[in-house]
Design a protein around this motif. Sequence first.
Motif, mmCIF file in Angstrom:
data_model
loop_
_atom_site.group_PDB
_atom_site.id
_atom_site.type_symbol
_atom_site.label_atom_id
_atom_site.label_comp_id
_atom_site.label_asym_id
_atom_site.label_seq_id
_atom_site.Cartn_x
_atom_site.Cartn_y
_atom_site.Cartn_z
ATOM 1 N N ILE A 1 48.373 55.022 65.507
ATOM 2 C CA ILE A 1 48.902 56.371 65.724
ATOM 3 C C ILE A 1 48.204 57.397 64.832
ATOM 4 C CG2 ILE A 1 51.161 55.551 66.476
ATOM 5 C CD1 ILE A 1 52.236 56.120 63.704
ATOM 6 N N GLY A 2 47.038 57.034 64.300
ATOM 7 C CA GLY A 2 46.241 57.993 63.560
ATOM 8 C C GLY A 2 46.682 58.246 62.146
ATOM 9 N N LEU A 3 47.310 57.275 61.490
ATOM 10 C CA LEU A 3 47.733 57.428 60.103
ATOM 11 C C LEU A 3 46.828 56.622 59.190
ATOM 12 C CD1 LEU A 3 51.615 57.108 60.430
ATOM 13 C CD2 LEU A 3 50.252 59.194 60.318
ATOM 14 N N VAL A 4 46.748 57.040 57.955
ATOM 15 C CA VAL A 4 45.933 56.355 56.960
ATOM 16 C C VAL A 4 46.755 55.224 56.347
ATOM 17 C CG1 VAL A 4 44.674 56.601 54.783
ATOM 18 C CG2 VAL A 4 44.612 58.437 56.470
ATOM 19 N N TYR A 5 46.117 54.046 56.238
ATOM 20 C CA TYR A 5 46.785 52.911 55.604
ATOM 21 C C TYR A 5 45.923 52.413 54.455
ATOM 22 C CZ TYR A 5 49.329 48.593 54.907
ATOM 23 O OH TYR A 5 50.074 47.577 54.354
ATOM 24 N N PRO A 6 46.491 52.123 53.310
ATOM 25 C CA PRO A 6 47.912 52.265 52.946
ATOM 26 C C PRO A 6 48.274 53.702 52.615
ATOM 27 C CG PRO A 6 46.691 51.389 51.102
ATOM 28 C CD PRO A 6 45.702 51.499 52.225
ATOM 29 N N PRO A 7 49.531 54.090 52.794
ATOM 30 C CA PRO A 7 49.925 55.456 52.448
ATOM 31 C C PRO A 7 49.944 55.656 50.931
ATOM 32 C CG PRO A 7 51.842 54.171 53.096
ATOM 33 C CD PRO A 7 50.646 53.304 53.355
#
Length: 681
Positions: A242-248
């Motif tokens: 979903i287009g998020l950076v990991y790890p936050p």
Amino acid sequence: MARIQKKGNSGAAKNYITRTRAVKKLQISLPDFRRLCIFKGIYPREPRKKKKVSKGSTAATTFYYTKDIQYLLHEPLLAKFREHKAVAKKIARALGRGEAGDAARLEKNLVPKVKLDHIIKERYPTFVDALRDLDDALSMLFLFANLPSSDYVPAKTISLCQRLCHEFEHYVIVSHSLRKSFLSIKGIYYQATIQGQDILWLVPYRFVQRTGGDIDFRIMGTFVEFYTTLLGFVNYRLYTSIGLVYPPKFNAKMDEQGGELSAFQLEGRSLITNGTATKSDTPAVINPEAQAIADKIAAQPDAEEEEETAVAPVEAIEDENTEGIDKFEVTAPDADVLPQPEASSAEVASLFAPFTFFLSREVPRAPLEFILKAFGCKRVGWDGSLGDGAFTMNESDPFITHQIVDRPSISTDAPDVPETGKGSATAPKAQWPRSTMPGRTYVQPQWVWDCLNQGKLLRPDLYAPGAELPPHLSPWVKPKAGEYDPTRALQEQELEGEAEAAEDEDEDEEAAEASDEEMGGAEHDTDGLLNRESSVEAGEGMDVADSDDDDSEDSEDSEGDAKDAADEWDGFDSDAESDISEGEAARLQHQRELEAEATGKKLEPQVETTKSKNTAIRKKAEKKRKQEQEERERQKMMLSNKKRKLLKRIEYGTNKRDVEAENLRKKRRRVEKAKAAAEAV
């Protein structure tokens, strides 16, 4: 001539291998063998003919598939285990010589690190396979995240489990994947739908956990080691999808102050979190579907901007949520029941979006924060004693629309709190609910769970503080025909004549209790009379009469008793009249009408008592059931013996279910009767 086969070298005896032989074949210790089997997903097997496999022995033996053990011979972890064993010998030798510095150096530099990345890829070729196996992993990791640190469970493992669980909860919040939840004795059940797969996990309550000595933490630690690797892979795939950076980003200082979910800051392309727009360093090539979801999340209004907007009335919002959903009513009792339309995922995801919640200090903050945020609420505040990261810690904030409390209501006629004196700087704070804010809705925590499971906003007055709550039922168990349903009215579930029979039983019990009390009083009086008579000595205060006088007195007493009995009998009572058949009752009624016509008197209507009505209805229902039973028995006679036995087993289960439902209805009937009596008083 064919070769003679030796016994035990073919067939089932060749397909299975004992655990002792497997350990010798792999040349590792038993703990390492157990650990390797857990990592690879190999479990003991039970042969169909155990005696043939064990060559006639009946001793308790653990068997494995020979092919599974052969598959383990090529596992790279075997080399790691052997290296670890060699280093452990060197460390033991150094400690034996008293060289603690060398032992620490060996442990720091030479102990091999075990990585399970290749095993995750082997066991789960596709991402859907990993999601299907995520139930046990989440339940185990949430359990270890709530355990206290000890010699068996190090703090480093607990911290890792907490971080992975919070990351997974953040994805569920952002993607609005949560569907159902249930409060049980074991803990809180959650169900989320991720990429078409239903994932169910259990989160224990946050009590002080007392770990017993009969728990093998070494085996559980092996599972935790595997599950942490699995959940790390899954979180990375979910975040990037979903287009998020990991790890936050993780704020350790906020986490130390009890921030928990608020200690993580999500980052993504044009994603707004906590009022700050951040850009990720992800590659330019991103899945268009994932980018569309991320853009949709970024387009949502910010919490600070929403503070300035006016909050719509709760009634209007409830009407909007339920206006577009139709209900298909059943036209006939025997008609088919059509499936009811459900609210869309977008509507359910924004269930609590227009509200601002405040959590009192006595309610569980972590599950409520997770559920409210997963269903669209961006403004959740709580008391400062519950930790950091709240939208507001001021209970008197005017933007708060709902406050979740779990305190008993205080009567309004309670005495006022006296002042502390002239020298006091501040007056004592008024107790709740005297300090309730006007225009704010106060509910108990169960309201959140029931709204979540039903997909709509329920009446808050049913969940007011101090009110008796509706039954909290599992959302995964649907009531079946003939079973007891606590959500329906008792009159809708009762069989024909069941309520009347229950009333008759209650009346009979009350009459029996009254008669027992009377008999007890009579016995008491009789005992007193006997005691008084026995206390009188012979010849003292007594007149000795002749035998003739005694006979005359006895005859008079018998005549008086007969007269009293004749006076008491005034026709058949209601029970006797209820035993008369319908034809006889009609004949007696016709006879009364003729007598009234002959004498010219007006016929007085016969007053039918409630007990006689109930008895008539009950007898009619019993007669109907008896006829149905006779018809069923006649139909059984036409069946074969095999089908008759099968029908008998089916009827046994049905009768057992009916008896259980009847007992539950009887229990509920007593509770409602006691409640009505208490309210009447």
